[in-house]
Design a protein around this motif. Structure first.
Motif, PDB file in Angstrom:
ATOM      1  N   LYS A  52       3.604  16.453   5.616  1.00 55.99           N
ATOM      2  CA  LYS A  52       2.261  16.175   6.088  1.00 55.99           C
ATOM      3  C   LYS A  52       1.737  14.947   5.364  1.00 55.99           C
ATOM      4  CE  LYS A  52      -2.244  18.190   7.037  1.00 55.99           C
ATOM      5  NZ  LYS A  52      -3.060  19.429   7.025  1.00 55.99           N
ATOM      6  N   ASN A  53       1.193  14.007   6.117  1.00 53.94           N
ATOM      7  CA  ASN A  53       0.694  12.766   5.531  1.00 53.94           C
ATOM      8  C   ASN A  53      -0.648  12.975   4.853  1.00 53.94           C
ATOM      9  OD1 ASN A  53       2.864  11.120   6.379  1.00 53.94           O
ATOM     10  ND2 ASN A  53       1.963  10.951   8.420  1.00 53.94           N
ATOM     11  N   LYS A  54      -0.802  12.314   3.709  1.00 48.80           N
ATOM     12  CA  LYS A  54      -2.059  12.340   2.957  1.00 48.80           C
ATOM     13  C   LYS A  54      -2.312  10.927   2.426  1.00 48.80           C
ATOM     14  CE  LYS A  54      -3.868  15.716   1.942  1.00 48.80           C
ATOM     15  NZ  LYS A  54      -4.925  16.504   2.628  1.00 48.80           N
TER      16      LYS A  54
ATOM     17  N   LEU B  99       5.374   6.807  -0.231  1.00 50.33           N
ATOM     18  CA  LEU B  99       5.995   5.764   0.578  1.00 50.33           C
ATOM     19  C   LEU B  99       5.302   4.433   0.322  1.00 50.33           C
ATOM     20  CD1 LEU B  99       5.982   8.626   2.219  1.00 50.33           C
ATOM     21  CD2 LEU B  99       6.872   7.244   4.076  1.00 50.33           C
ATOM     22  N   SER B 100       6.078   3.361   0.266  1.00 48.83           N
ATOM     23  CA  SER B 100       5.539   2.022   0.027  1.00 48.83           C
ATOM     24  C   SER B 100       5.626   1.192   1.299  1.00 48.83           C
ATOM     25  CB  SER B 100       6.315   1.336  -1.098  1.00 48.83           C
ATOM     26  OG  SER B 100       6.204   2.063  -2.300  1.00 48.83           O
ATOM     27  N   TYR B 101       4.503   0.560   1.690  1.00 52.35           N
ATOM     28  CA  TYR B 101       4.435  -0.291   2.871  1.00 52.35           C
ATOM     29  C   TYR B 101       3.974  -1.694   2.466  1.00 52.35           C
ATOM     30  CZ  TYR B 101       4.425   3.959   5.797  1.00 52.35           C
ATOM     31  OH  TYR B 101       4.741   5.149   6.409  1.00 52.35           O
ATOM     32  N   PRO B 102       4.386  -2.705   3.175  1.00 53.52           N
ATOM     33  CA  PRO B 102       3.785  -4.031   2.978  1.00 53.52           C
ATOM     34  C   PRO B 102       2.291  -3.946   3.258  1.00 53.52           C
ATOM     35  CG  PRO B 102       5.751  -4.176   4.349  1.00 53.52           C
ATOM     36  CD  PRO B 102       5.432  -2.719   4.223  1.00 53.52           C
ATOM     37  N   ALA B 103       1.534  -4.826   2.612  1.00 50.74           N
ATOM     38  CA  ALA B 103       0.090  -4.803   2.812  1.00 50.74           C
ATOM     39  C   ALA B 103      -0.263  -4.962   4.285  1.00 50.74           C
ATOM     40  CB  ALA B 103      -0.578  -5.892   1.981  1.00 50.74           C
TER      41      ALA B 103
ATOM     42  N   VAL C 160       0.852  -1.183   0.000  1.00 55.40           N
ATOM     43  CA  VAL C 160       0.000   0.000   0.000  1.00 55.40           C
ATOM     44  C   VAL C 160       0.891   1.236   0.000  1.00 55.40           C
ATOM     45  CG1 VAL C 160      -1.970  -1.071   1.141  1.00 55.40           C
ATOM     46  CG2 VAL C 160      -0.132  -0.072   2.527  1.00 55.40           C
ATOM     47  N   TYR C 161       0.261   2.396  -0.246  1.00 51.78           N
ATOM     48  CA  TYR C 161       1.011   3.650  -0.335  1.00 51.78           C
ATOM     49  C   TYR C 161       0.503   4.663   0.686  1.00 51.78           C
ATOM     50  CZ  TYR C 161       2.417   2.024  -5.028  1.00 51.78           C
ATOM     51  OH  TYR C 161       2.920   1.302  -6.085  1.00 51.78           O
ATOM     52  N   THR C 162       1.403   5.539   1.083  1.00 50.64           N
ATOM     53  CA  THR C 162       1.042   6.755   1.811  1.00 50.64           C
ATOM     54  C   THR C 162       1.779   7.913   1.153  1.00 50.64           C
ATOM     55  OG1 THR C 162       0.622   5.682   3.937  1.00 50.64           O
ATOM     56  CG2 THR C 162       1.227   8.002   4.002  1.00 50.64           C
TER      57      THR C 162
END
Length: 294
Positions: free
Chosen positions: A80-82, A110-114, A67-69
């Motif tokens: 600032k996070n969106k 940013l890329s995160y594991p699911a 997933v992305y942030t």
């Protein structure tokens, strides 16, 4: 497998200054390798899509097991996070950039594991290009609010588009944001020909000389002359004048006047003929009276 090397700044958290951390891709797509963790695909082809300050950040690829942030920051501000942990590949950042459209912004994806709960390592990310809304947002298609041709004058009024930029709780128009930096160019031509002429104004109105009795077609285009790129908007839909109603009204009065004259002439002629017949009848009666008596 296409390798990707990622340099991650320790200044990652929202409380940190941007630091302009970088991500370097060695191929069009691939995975960021992190020691002791599952590979996570990082974003690439990050682009700003912006029209009249409505601004969307887009990127690739579609996520599979991650997933992305998105984070966004002005040049001298904090991240600032969106769009937290999203599976989308776009993020609306309009509400951030309209706070100061003359500011220069940077975003990063940013890329995160699911399963983000199992991740304790700072995620890899990719930076966007810098973006200055005032200089780079695309101008939307303008609208012709009204037009009128009277005699040898053509009056055209352009309606400014509304933006999502606010001041004193009110949404501003393009004119409010750009002021005299916003120009409009009017392209006009006789409906019976293709030769175009143009006129430019830094207001919203045009008053140009035209030939009386001729129909004209025209469209407008917004222009920011001070820009090096994205100077011009798309052209507005074409509008044309029409003299049919004017001609019909004039013709109605002409026909009405002629008909009135004809009716008056017929009435006068009828009255005159009636009087003439009456006079002739009286004379004839007088001439015939002695004969009848005899």
């Amino acid at each position: 497998t296409i390798n990707v090397s990622v340099t991650v700044s320790r200044l990652f958290h929202q409380s940190a200054s941007p630091g302009w951390a970088t991500a370097r891709l060695t191929g069009p797509q691939g995975a960021a390798t992190r020691s002791g963790t599952t590979d996570v695909v990082v974003a690439y082809n990050i682009t700003w899509k912006s029209t009249n300050f409505k601004t969307i950040l887009e990127w690739e690829p579609k996520p599979i097991n991650h997933v992305y942030t998105v984070q966004i920051s002005p040049r001298l501000g904090n991240w600032k996070n969106k769009c937290f942990y999203t599976t989308n590949t776009e993020c609306d950042v309009t509400d951030e950039i309209v706070k100061n459209v003359r500011e220069t912004y940077l975003a990063r994806v940013l890329s995160y594991p699911a399963d983000t709960s199992s991740s304790t390592v700072e995620p890899p990310f990719t930076n966007s290009p810098e973006f200055t809304p005032y200089l780079e947002t695309n101008l939307g298609q303008p609208t012709i609010q009204s037009f009128e041709q009277v005699g040898t004058k053509l009056n055209v009024t352009v309606q400014d588009a509304r933006t999502l930029v606010r001041a004193n709780s009110a949404f501003l128009s393009l004119r409010d944001v750009f002021g005299k930096d916003l120009n409009y160019t009017l392209y006009y031509w006789k409906a019976s020909s293709t030769g175009k002429k143009k006129a430019t104004t830094n207001t919203n109105g045009f008053l140009i000389d035209v030939d009386k009795g001729e129909n004209y077609c025209f469209h407008v285009q917004a222009v920011i002359l001070s820009r090096r790129v994205n100077q011009k908007s798309p052209e507005s839909p074409i509008k044309c004048t029409s003299h049919e109603k004017v001609l019909s009204t004039e013709l109605f009065f002409i026909i009405g006047t002629v008909m009135l004259v004809i009716i008056i002439f017929i009435v006068v002629l009828s009255v005159s003929l009636h009087k003439c017949r009456k006079v002739r009848a009286e004379r004839s009666g007088k001439e015939n009276t002695p004969l009848n008596a005899a």
